[in-house]
Scaffold this motif. Sequence first.
Motif, PDB file in Angstrom:
ATOM      1  N   ILE A 197     -69.517-109.513  60.445  1.00 55.29           N
ATOM      2  CA  ILE A 197     -68.725-108.710  61.291  1.00 55.29           C
ATOM      3  C   ILE A 197     -69.000-107.178  60.372  1.00 55.29           C
ATOM      4  O   ILE A 197     -68.248-107.368  59.530  1.00 55.29           O
ATOM      5  CB  ILE A 197     -67.582-109.041  61.508  1.00 55.29           C
ATOM      6  N   LEU A 198     -68.880-106.459  61.180  1.00 59.49           N
ATOM      7  CA  LEU A 198     -69.181-104.938  60.970  1.00 59.49           C
ATOM      8  C   LEU A 198     -67.810-104.110  61.745  1.00 59.49           C
ATOM      9  O   LEU A 198     -67.440-104.116  62.783  1.00 59.49           O
ATOM     10  CB  LEU A 198     -70.370-104.149  61.233  1.00 59.49           C
ATOM     11  N   ALA A 199     -66.782-103.398  61.044  1.00 57.83           N
ATOM     12  CA  ALA A 199     -65.641-103.137  61.408  1.00 57.83           C
ATOM     13  C   ALA A 199     -65.325-101.437  60.300  1.00 57.83           C
ATOM     14  O   ALA A 199     -66.521-101.269  60.026  1.00 57.83           O
ATOM     15  CB  ALA A 199     -64.606-104.125  60.725  1.00 57.83           C
ATOM     16  N   ALA A 200     -64.786-101.119  61.209  1.00 60.62           N
ATOM     17  CA  ALA A 200     -63.864 -99.755  61.003  1.00 60.62           C
ATOM     18  C   ALA A 200     -63.082 -99.625  58.996  1.00 60.62           C
ATOM     19  O   ALA A 200     -62.673-100.376  58.878  1.00 60.62           O
ATOM     20  CB  ALA A 200     -63.720 -98.926  61.857  1.00 60.62           C
ATOM     21  N   PRO A 201     -63.044 -98.853  58.889  1.00 59.97           N
ATOM     22  CA  PRO A 201     -61.954 -99.072  57.537  1.00 59.97           C
ATOM     23  C   PRO A 201     -60.695 -98.724  58.379  1.00 59.97           C
ATOM     24  O   PRO A 201     -59.801 -98.777  57.278  1.00 59.97           O
ATOM     25  CB  PRO A 201     -62.630 -96.807  57.873  1.00 59.97           C
ATOM     26  N   GLN A 202     -60.657 -98.465  59.237  1.00 60.53           N
ATOM     27  CA  GLN A 202     -59.444 -97.732  59.578  1.00 60.53           C
ATOM     28  C   GLN A 202     -58.565 -99.842  60.252  1.00 60.53           C
ATOM     29  O   GLN A 202     -57.574 -99.854  60.632  1.00 60.53           O
ATOM     30  CB  GLN A 202     -58.785 -97.335  60.918  1.00 60.53           C
ATOM     31  N   LEU A 203     -59.677-101.290  59.793  1.00 59.71           N
ATOM     32  CA  LEU A 203     -58.984-101.702  60.327  1.00 59.71           C
ATOM     33  C   LEU A 203     -57.697-102.406  59.694  1.00 59.71           C
ATOM     34  O   LEU A 203     -58.143-102.479  58.555  1.00 59.71           O
ATOM     35  CB  LEU A 203     -60.413-103.207  60.313  1.00 59.71           C
ATOM     36  N   SER A 204     -56.601-103.372  59.968  1.00 62.30           N
ATOM     37  CA  SER A 204     -55.398-103.015  59.577  1.00 62.30           C
ATOM     38  C   SER A 204     -55.842-104.411  59.045  1.00 62.30           C
ATOM     39  O   SER A 204     -56.557-105.501  59.161  1.00 62.30           O
ATOM     40  CB  SER A 204     -54.550-103.461  60.831  1.00 62.30           C
ATOM     41  N   ARG A 206     -74.552 -96.578  54.504  1.00 66.34           N
ATOM     42  CA  ARG A 206     -75.196 -97.153  53.676  1.00 66.34           C
ATOM     43  C   ARG A 206     -74.450 -98.943  53.301  1.00 66.34           C
ATOM     44  O   ARG A 206     -75.654 -99.751  53.189  1.00 66.34           O
ATOM     45  CB  ARG A 206     -75.115 -96.360  52.462  1.00 66.34           C
ATOM     46  N   LEU A 207     -73.294 -98.681  53.335  1.00 65.86           N
ATOM     47  CA  LEU A 207     -72.434-100.627  53.499  1.00 65.86           C
ATOM     48  C   LEU A 207     -73.242-101.344  54.094  1.00 65.86           C
ATOM     49  O   LEU A 207     -73.436-102.260  53.798  1.00 65.86           O
ATOM     50  CB  LEU A 207     -71.086-100.436  53.703  1.00 65.86           C
ATOM     51  N   PHE A 208     -73.067-100.708  55.938  1.00 64.69           N
ATOM     52  CA  PHE A 208     -73.492-101.747  56.692  1.00 64.69           C
ATOM     53  C   PHE A 208     -75.280-102.050  56.737  1.00 64.69           C
ATOM     54  O   PHE A 208     -75.648-103.282  57.036  1.00 64.69           O
ATOM     55  CB  PHE A 208     -73.223-100.808  57.771  1.00 64.69           C
ATOM     56  N   GLY A 209     -75.570-101.083  56.338  1.00 63.72           N
ATOM     57  CA  GLY A 209     -77.342-101.269  55.818  1.00 63.72           C
ATOM     58  C   GLY A 209     -77.801-102.334  54.730  1.00 63.72           C
ATOM     59  O   GLY A 209     -78.217-103.219  55.405  1.00 63.72           O
ATOM     60  N   GLU A 210     -76.485-102.504  53.751  1.00 66.13           N
ATOM     61  CA  GLU A 210     -76.875-103.465  52.933  1.00 66.13           C
ATOM     62  C   GLU A 210     -76.160-104.822  53.790  1.00 66.13           C
ATOM     63  O   GLU A 210     -77.590-105.539  53.304  1.00 66.13           O
ATOM     64  CB  GLU A 210     -76.187-102.927  51.826  1.00 66.13           C
ATOM     65  N   ALA A 211     -75.585-104.926  54.234  1.00 67.79           N
ATOM     66  CA  ALA A 211     -74.872-106.185  54.971  1.00 67.79           C
ATOM     67  C   ALA A 211     -76.644-106.610  56.133  1.00 67.79           C
ATOM     68  O   ALA A 211     -75.583-107.853  56.081  1.00 67.79           O
ATOM     69  CB  ALA A 211     -73.797-105.934  55.926  1.00 67.79           C
ATOM     70  N   LEU A 212     -76.521-105.433  56.178  1.00 67.82           N
ATOM     71  CA  LEU A 212     -77.206-106.370  57.717  1.00 67.82           C
ATOM     72  C   LEU A 212     -78.944-106.433  56.623  1.00 67.82           C
ATOM     73  O   LEU A 212     -79.444-107.119  57.370  1.00 67.82           O
ATOM     74  CB  LEU A 212     -77.643-105.052  58.693  1.00 67.82           C
ATOM     75  N   THR A 268     -75.305 -98.166  63.713  1.00 63.64           N
ATOM     76  CA  THR A 268     -76.064 -97.837  62.324  1.00 63.64           C
ATOM     77  C   THR A 268     -77.038 -99.554  62.166  1.00 63.64           C
ATOM     78  O   THR A 268     -77.883 -99.120  62.550  1.00 63.64           O
ATOM     79  CB  THR A 268     -75.469 -98.539  61.170  1.00 63.64           C
ATOM     80  N   SER A 269     -76.228-100.052  63.266  1.00 64.67           N
ATOM     81  CA  SER A 269     -77.365-101.637  64.021  1.00 64.67           C
ATOM     82  C   SER A 269     -78.661-101.038  64.107  1.00 64.67           C
ATOM     83  O   SER A 269     -79.438-101.512  64.094  1.00 64.67           O
ATOM     84  CB  SER A 269     -76.556-102.562  64.379  1.00 64.67           C
ATOM     85  N   LEU A 270     -78.275-100.507  65.489  1.00 66.36           N
ATOM     86  CA  LEU A 270     -79.215 -99.941  66.193  1.00 66.36           C
ATOM     87  C   LEU A 270     -80.575 -99.510  65.534  1.00 66.36           C
ATOM     88  O   LEU A 270     -81.684 -98.525  66.122  1.00 66.36           O
ATOM     89  CB  LEU A 270     -78.874 -99.477  67.703  1.00 66.36           C
ATOM     90  N   ALA A 271     -80.264 -98.728  64.484  1.00 70.73           N
ATOM     91  CA  ALA A 271     -80.654 -97.191  64.000  1.00 70.73           C
ATOM     92  C   ALA A 271     -81.521 -98.177  62.904  1.00 70.73           C
ATOM     93  O   ALA A 271     -82.377 -97.793  62.606  1.00 70.73           O
ATOM     94  CB  ALA A 271     -79.767 -96.988  63.093  1.00 70.73           C
ATOM     95  N   VAL A 272     -81.524 -99.384  62.931  1.00 71.35           N
ATOM     96  CA  VAL A 272     -82.822-100.652  62.106  1.00 71.35           C
ATOM     97  C   VAL A 272     -83.129-101.276  62.759  1.00 71.35           C
ATOM     98  O   VAL A 272     -83.379-102.442  62.180  1.00 71.35           O
ATOM     99  CB  VAL A 272     -81.870-100.952  60.988  1.00 71.35           C
ATOM    100  N   GLY A 273     -82.739-101.546  64.061  1.00 73.09           N
ATOM    101  CA  GLY A 273     -83.524-102.326  64.930  1.00 73.09           C
ATOM    102  C   GLY A 273     -82.624-103.938  65.565  1.00 73.09           C
ATOM    103  O   GLY A 273     -83.418-104.606  65.820  1.00 73.09           O
ATOM    104  N   SER A 306     -80.154-112.847  55.744  1.00 72.15           N
ATOM    105  CA  SER A 306     -80.361-112.417  57.301  1.00 72.15           C
ATOM    106  C   SER A 306     -79.375-112.361  58.104  1.00 72.15           C
ATOM    107  O   SER A 306     -79.398-113.928  58.917  1.00 72.15           O
ATOM    108  CB  SER A 306     -82.253-113.065  57.306  1.00 72.15           C
ATOM    109  N   PRO A 307     -78.442-112.383  58.340  1.00 73.96           N
ATOM    110  CA  PRO A 307     -77.487-112.063  59.569  1.00 73.96           C
ATOM    111  C   PRO A 307     -78.768-111.756  60.806  1.00 73.96           C
ATOM    112  O   PRO A 307     -79.545-111.050  60.749  1.00 73.96           O
ATOM    113  CB  PRO A 307     -76.645-111.007  59.147  1.00 73.96           C
ATOM    114  N   GLU A 308     -78.009-113.157  62.448  1.00 73.13           N
ATOM    115  CA  GLU A 308     -78.334-112.888  63.106  1.00 73.13           C
ATOM    116  C   GLU A 308     -77.792-112.773  63.878  1.00 73.13           C
ATOM    117  O   GLU A 308     -78.196-112.321  65.174  1.00 73.13           O
ATOM    118  CB  GLU A 308     -79.295-114.015  63.428  1.00 73.13           C
TER     119      GLU A 308
END
Length: 302
Positions: free
Chosen positions: A103-110, A141-147, A44-49, A30-32
């Motif tokens: 931390i949630l990042a973009a697919p383009q992260l180096s 979906r991946l971000f939702g699982e992480a959250l 995505t984070s805001l969409a799930v509250g 349960s990340p805070e």
Amino acid sequence: MLVAAGLTLAMSAEARTLDTAHGEIEVPESPERIVTLYEGALDTSLAVGIVPVGAVTTRGGDGVARYIEAHLEAHPTPVHPAIVGVVREINLEAVLAQRPDLILAAPQLSDDQYALLSRIAPTIVPPAQPLAADNWEAEARLFGEALGQADALEAAIAEVHARSAALAEALEAAELTGSANLIRWMPQGPMVMSEWLFTSGLIQAAGLAIGDAGLVRDGGVHSDPLSLENLSRLDGDWLFLATLNEEGQEALDAARNSPAFARLPAVQADRVIPVDGQLWTSATGPLAAQAILEELETALLP
């Protein structure tokens, strides 16, 4: 170095394992304290509250996108993420200062940035995919699982599909079908956006065929800046014109006086729809989808 001084924050006793671009990563149950380094992750984070403690700026702005700002301000007790960088430049010290546990990042992260960020907190990077209009769903979906909010995220995606289908039916009933082009107008000239982008997919789902007139290279997000003469290749029935900031709007205002612009079929049919480039050409995620569909409905239905 400040980053080196406080690396590897403790995770909760319970954790889950996710499959990411960098292999299997353990995340807190349960990340805070979430830091998002990608507009799709913030959405995505805001969409799930969940309001992240940190985020990067939107493209062409010095804060979060206007549609995100409106969403935050609508909350009874508005809370705003701290800005920890811009789209292409992350401030590692600012990220560390937020003491994130995820931390949630973009697919383009180096790889270099990932190596540093992953020492601060578990960093989730979606696998890179060939450009496609529905890539946002796998990322969300991946971000939702992480959250820890997979079910809430799935419901948000289902709502987008339902609204797209309802809008398509309404447009068909009103005989408002046809083709469309999406352009981002920049000070250096207009750029045609790919037909495989997030917003392009929403436009198509609503029942309008969208194309890039062959001006976008395979795998490209948008064309090179076009001369006004090259605009003649845009023959869509509808033209969605996006600007990111005041400079782009000023360039568009000047272009409206040119004969090349006036000859476009959508201009002659009075079917030019100005839109917010921060939303229409930069954002992804469930909230962005709902906002775009709302604007489509308002603009197209009588």
